[in-house]
Structures are given as structure tokens and as C-alpha cells.
Design a protein around this motif. Structure first.
Motif, PDB file in Angstrom:
ATOM      1  N   HIS A   1     -20.051 -38.970 -14.818  1.00 10.70           N
ATOM      2  CA  HIS A   1     -19.332 -37.690 -14.908  1.00 10.70           C
ATOM      3  C   HIS A   1     -17.980 -37.890 -15.595  1.00 10.70           C
ATOM      4  O   HIS A   1     -17.558 -37.059 -16.402  1.00 10.70           O
TER       5      HIS A   1
ATOM      6  N   SER B   1     -16.308 -36.270 -19.467  1.00 15.88           N
ATOM      7  CA  SER B   1     -15.276 -35.302 -19.084  1.00 15.88           C
ATOM      8  C   SER B   1     -14.120 -35.164 -20.057  1.00 15.88           C
ATOM      9  O   SER B   1     -13.205 -34.381 -19.803  1.00 15.88           O
TER      10      SER B   1
ATOM     11  N   ALA C   1     -16.117 -32.861 -15.305  1.00 13.58           N
ATOM     12  CA  ALA C   1     -17.172 -32.871 -14.290  1.00 13.58           C
ATOM     13  C   ALA C   1     -16.752 -33.515 -12.973  1.00 13.58           C
ATOM     14  O   ALA C   1     -17.557 -33.595 -12.052  1.00 13.58           O
TER      15      ALA C   1
ATOM     16  N   ASP D   1     -14.411 -34.911  -5.207  1.00 16.29           N
ATOM     17  CA  ASP D   1     -14.956 -36.225  -5.565  1.00 16.29           C
ATOM     18  C   ASP D   1     -13.915 -37.309  -5.321  1.00 16.29           C
ATOM     19  O   ASP D   1     -14.221 -38.357  -4.741  1.00 16.29           O
TER      20      ASP D   1
END
Length: 186
Positions: free
Chosen positions: A64, A68, A74, A79
Motif C-alpha cells: 500500500h 501511495s 492507501a 494502519d
């Protein structure tokens, strides 16, 4: 003369591989990070399933992070908080171990975790170059990669502690702490 990508897709590993850009370098490094995390996860002994489970969550976050910059961001604050929570959990487990620098030691998956730690740093440096070149870098990316680096380091200590392996402390001759210069009492 700049390289030109082959028109034969079998001869092209990545659409942007021939770019002369720190962005492609960043993407290649985060790809390597994802690979190393997967290798560490796969090499984790059965008795350390908790670490393998956490690495299985961390690994896709590296991909991700990969897209990005060029694509849509993302990674989320949630997270980062999950990675930070994991980091704090494992830090507590090794709180009594050597604090500071150690000489990297241990066998797989410790090797892969040390490599992932190092690649995280390289990816951060690629983001610095991207920012210097004028590319907008979401602040969350270097924060994530720093967390990833620190988590990988702590996980090397956790795995080694559970195996009874001690990493030798490293005392730098280059950055030795100065002797106390506190004022003397009158």
C-alpha cells in the motif's frame, strides 16, 4: 542514451522501471520490503505464530505504501496505530534486553527482518529525494516506514530472545558519549 522499454511485455518487469526518478527507486524498495516481510513471515517457526500473524498484517501495508505516491494514498492513521500498537506490544516483551545498538545476529527469520529494517531506511531516503525533487510525499509514508523499521528491529530481538540468542551490544567509537560535564558544587 536512455533505455527504452521493450514492446514485448515478457521483457518488461515493471512499467516504470526505466524512469530516471527517485519515485521508481522508492517503488522498487517498497517492493523489496514487501518481499522481505513475506520471507520473514514464511520462515517464522510455528511456536512464533503470533509474530507471523502480525507480519501477515504488515506485509500488505508495504505494498500500500508502494503505490501511495504515484497512485492514491492507501495507508491510514488506523494502519499506523495498528503498527504502533504491535511495536509497543513487542517492545514490552524485550524490555530487559540490550537497549541501543546491537550487532545484527541470528538465523532466519531474523536475517530477513534485519534486511527489511534496512530497506525501510532506504525507502525513507528515497522519499527524501522525491520531496527534494518537488514531488508531494504524503507525511504518513515516512512515518509508516519508520515504524516498520523499528518494528522489524524489535522483532529481531523478540525472536532471538525466544530462541535464547544474545545480540552483542555495539558501542560506537565514532559517536561515543561525552563524559559528564556537570558543574562541580561550590
Amino acid at each position: 542514451m536512455p533505455f527504452k522499454p521493450s514492446k514485448d511485455l515478457d521483457e518488461l518487469c515493471y512499467p516504470f522501471i526505466h524512469e530516471n526518478s527517485p519515485l521508481c527507486d522508492y517503488e522498487v524498495l517498497t517492493d523489496e520490503l514487501c518481499t522481505l516481510l513475506g520471507m520473514a513471515c514464511s520462515a517464522m517457526p510455528d511456536q512464533m505464530a503470533d509474530i507471523a500473524k502480525d507480519l501477515a498484517v504488515l506485509q500488505p501495508l508495504a505494498f500500500h505504501a508502494n503505490g501511495s505516491v504515484r497512485g492514491r494514498l492507501a495507508l491510514t492513521e488506523a494502519d499506523l496505530q495498528a503498527v504502533k500498537s504491535c511495536l509497543h506490544h513487542y517492545k514490552a516483551e524485550v524490555a530487559e534486553r540490550v537497549q541501543g545498538f546491537v550487532l545484527p545476529r541470528g538465523t532466519s527469520p531474523v536475517n530477513e527482518l534485519h534486511q527489511a529494517r534496512s530497506v525501510s531506511k532506504k525507502a525513507i531516503r528515497a522519499l527524501v529525494r522525491l520531496d527534494d525533487a518537488g514531488t508531494s510525499v504524503p507525511e504518513i509514508l515516512p512515518r509508516f516506514l519508520n515504524l516498520c523499521c523499528n518494528l522489524c528491529f524489535v522483532l529481531t530481538q523478540v525472536v532471538n530472545q525466544r530462541r535464547g540468542v544474545a545480540e552483542p551490544a555495539f558501542v560506537s567509537k565514532s559517536y561515543a558519549l561525552p563524559r559528564s560535564t556537570s558543574p562541580k558544587a561550590p
